[in-house]
Scaffold this motif. Structure first.
Motif, PDB file in Angstrom:
ATOM      1  N   PHE A 106       1.961   9.085  -6.464  1.00  0.00           N
ATOM      2  CA  PHE A 106       2.439  10.452  -6.313  1.00  0.00           C
ATOM      3  C   PHE A 106       3.536  10.778  -7.314  1.00  0.00           C
ATOM      4  N   LEU A 107       4.509   9.865  -7.407  1.00  0.00           N
ATOM      5  CA  LEU A 107       5.754  10.176  -8.105  1.00  0.00           C
ATOM      6  C   LEU A 107       5.752   9.820  -9.586  1.00  0.00           C
ATOM      7  N   GLY A 108       5.036   8.752  -9.933  1.00  0.00           N
ATOM      8  CA  GLY A 108       5.097   8.267 -11.302  1.00  0.00           C
ATOM      9  C   GLY A 108       6.438   7.630 -11.641  1.00  0.00           C
ATOM     10  N   ALA A 153      10.504   4.266  -0.062  1.00  0.00           N
ATOM     11  CA  ALA A 153       9.844   3.328   0.843  1.00  0.00           C
ATOM     12  C   ALA A 153      10.873   2.532   1.652  1.00  0.00           C
ATOM     13  N   GLN A 154      11.930   2.082   0.985  1.00  0.00           N
ATOM     14  CA  GLN A 154      12.972   1.333   1.682  1.00  0.00           C
ATOM     15  C   GLN A 154      13.641   2.193   2.752  1.00  0.00           C
ATOM     16  N   GLU A 155      13.891   3.469   2.437  1.00  0.00           N
ATOM     17  CA  GLU A 155      14.503   4.361   3.424  1.00  0.00           C
ATOM     18  C   GLU A 155      13.579   4.577   4.609  1.00  0.00           C
ATOM     19  N   ALA A 156      12.286   4.698   4.348  1.00  0.00           N
ATOM     20  CA  ALA A 156      11.332   4.899   5.441  1.00  0.00           C
ATOM     21  C   ALA A 156      11.323   3.701   6.381  1.00  0.00           C
ATOM     22  N   ARG A 206       0.831  -1.209   0.000  1.00  0.00           N
ATOM     23  CA  ARG A 206       0.000   0.000   0.000  1.00  0.00           C
ATOM     24  C   ARG A 206       0.868   1.262   0.000  1.00  0.00           C
ATOM     25  N   VAL A 207       1.945   1.260   0.832  1.00  0.00           N
ATOM     26  CA  VAL A 207       2.831   2.433   0.887  1.00  0.00           C
ATOM     27  C   VAL A 207       3.489   2.661  -0.469  1.00  0.00           C
ATOM     28  N   LEU A 208       4.019   1.592  -1.064  1.00  0.00           N
ATOM     29  CA  LEU A 208       4.713   1.753  -2.337  1.00  0.00           C
ATOM     30  C   LEU A 208       3.756   2.165  -3.452  1.00  0.00           C
ATOM     31  N   ALA A 261       8.479   8.487   4.053  1.00  0.00           N
ATOM     32  CA  ALA A 261       8.865   8.155   2.676  1.00  0.00           C
ATOM     33  C   ALA A 261       8.707   9.360   1.760  1.00  0.00           C
ATOM     34  N   ARG A 262       7.635  10.126   1.961  1.00  0.00           N
ATOM     35  CA  ARG A 262       7.419  11.318   1.150  1.00  0.00           C
ATOM     36  C   ARG A 262       8.538  12.341   1.379  1.00  0.00           C
ATOM     37  N   ASN A 263       8.963  12.466   2.634  1.00  0.00           N
ATOM     38  CA  ASN A 263      10.076  13.370   2.933  1.00  0.00           C
ATOM     39  C   ASN A 263      11.369  12.904   2.271  1.00  0.00           C
ATOM     40  N   ARG A 264      11.595  11.577   2.288  1.00  0.00           N
ATOM     41  CA  ARG A 264      12.799  11.031   1.630  1.00  0.00           C
ATOM     42  C   ARG A 264      12.763  11.326   0.135  1.00  0.00           C
TER      43      ARG A 264
END
Length: 405
Positions: free
Chosen positions: A21-23, A32-35, A13-15, A60-63
């Motif tokens: 958002f990003l495309g 996502a991995q960093e989060a 769901r996160v990814l 993840a959005r901040n990353r």
């Protein structure tokens, strides 16, 4: 709740939301991995947040924002990222409650090869590692890694949209989508319950989208019937074969739901591979099993698909109706050299025929090809039994020789 549980439940769901958002698959996956890495560092010290998904999405959005800034790319995606909460961002609405099915249809775009479609969806939606997907496809890990990279590049270069396709394009994508869901279930059947639940969720959502498609209902019926035996497949961490399972631990509600879905598929005129497999799974839930009917259905399925794995299951059913020698004749003509269930099935049939030395060799080969701990222990128990008195002549037929059984 542990971080591992959160990963299993929330990764897809996160990814999917990040890709929406990003495309960009790679940037989203990296974020996502960093989060999750930050969570692994902070949560043991600070505790798991009340809403793990929201925490992960924000982190993840901040990353991803940092990545965009680092690369000095001021794109429309960057504007969306810094705009604030997701509710404030205009999103494409679909019939689905979240982005996971948008992701699965994006991954299954006809511009991609079928193998790439399935692999990419398993990687992004199911959170499987490249090695796990490679084993599912019986190919080297390096080959699968290259396949995934090419698929992501193709999506980016072709500008494939992140959305559920319009109705007139659904059919051409559906076969790949069903194959993806089926493989996710297979991974879950090996002990990853959250993947089995994910596959069933996807199956229900597809049935809501395509209520008149018999193969969709057939797949969902098959998954429900197989998953109904989950609690009985293991006892104290050890694998229990179908014939030895405690049927009181089977989920009667799932069996009834699966059979209702099968009836719906048959009423719609379904005679495809998933409908046939659902019918077989339904027969396995009966006492006693009608092995002759199961063999007949596997014969039709083998003719329809040309799959050697289906023929392996046919061999098991034939062994129950015509004896182990008849089943072995089918097994020995199959080209499945490194498929572990070929060797475990062959070992069981040789064991029943009293050909102990050959059975030991086949068990050892199956063990060599098996990473799963419970399956390895089961094979080791069989080898120990063959080493004991009377090991060459079991007094009853074994059931569940192959994973599908």
């Amino acid at each position: 709740m542990t971080l591992e549980q959160v990963f299993r439940e929330e990764w897809g769901r996160v990814l999917a939301t990040l890709i929406g958002f990003l495309g960009d698959f790679d940037v989203a996956e990296e974020a996502a991995q960093e989060a999750f890495a930050i969570a692994a560092d902070r949560w043991p010290r600070d505790g798991v947040p009340g809403n793990p998904r929201a925490w992960l999405m924000r982190t993840a959005r901040n990353r991803a924002t940092d990545r965009v800034r680092r690369d000095q790319v001021l794109t429309a995606e960057y504007g969306l990222l810094v705009a604030g909460d997701r509710a404030e961002v205009p999103m494409n609405t679909t019939t689905f409650p979240d982005e996971r099915l948008e992701l699965i249809f994006t991954c299954c775009h006809p511009a991609l090869a079928i193998e790439a479609q399935v692999a990419l969806t398993l990687r992004t939606l199911g959170g499987l590692t490249t090695d796990e997907i490679a084993r599912a496809f019986l190919v080297p890990e390096r080959t699968m890694a290259q396949r995934l990279v090419r698929a992501k590049r193709k999506i980016k270069a072709a500008g494939i949209p992140f959305r559920v396709p319009p109705a007139h394009l659904l059919r051409e994508r559906l076969d790949a989508v069903l194959a993806v869901v089926y493989l996710i279930l297979n991974e879950g059947y090996g002990g990853r319950d959250e993947l089995a639940a994910e596959a069933i969720w996807l199956g229900r959502a597809l049935a809501d989208l395509l209520p008149d498609d018999p193969e969709v209902h057939g797949l969902l019926a098959m998954m429900l019937l197989h998953d109904s035996r989950r609690e009985a497949r293991f006892s104290d961490g050890e694998l229990v074969l179908l014939g030895d399972q405690n049927r009181s631990r089977w989920n009667a509600g799932q069996i009834a739901d699966g059979r209702a879905r099968l009836d719906r598929a048959l009423a719609l005129g379904g005679r495809g591979p998933y409908v046939l497999q659902a019918a077989i799974a339904s027969l396995h839930a009966e006492t006693p099993c009608d092995w002759a009917q199961i063999a007949a259905l596997y014969g039709r399925l083998a003719h329809l698909t040309g799959s050697p794995v289906v023929e392996l299951n046919l061999a098991i059913a034939v062994a129950e109706t015509e004896g182990p020698e008849a089943g072995l004749r089918i097994v020995d003509r199959l080209g499945l050299g490194d498929f572990r269930y070929l060797h475990s099935t062959r070992a069981e049939l040789l064991r029943r025929l009293g050909r102990t030395d050959e059975a030991r060799d086949a068990y050892r080969r199956a063990r060599q090809l098996t990473d799963d701990g419970a399956e390895r222990r089961f094979l080791e128990r069989r080898l120990t039994e063959l080493a004991g008195p009377g090991g060459g002549g079991p007094d009853r037929a074994e059931r569940g020789l192959n994973r599908e059984e």
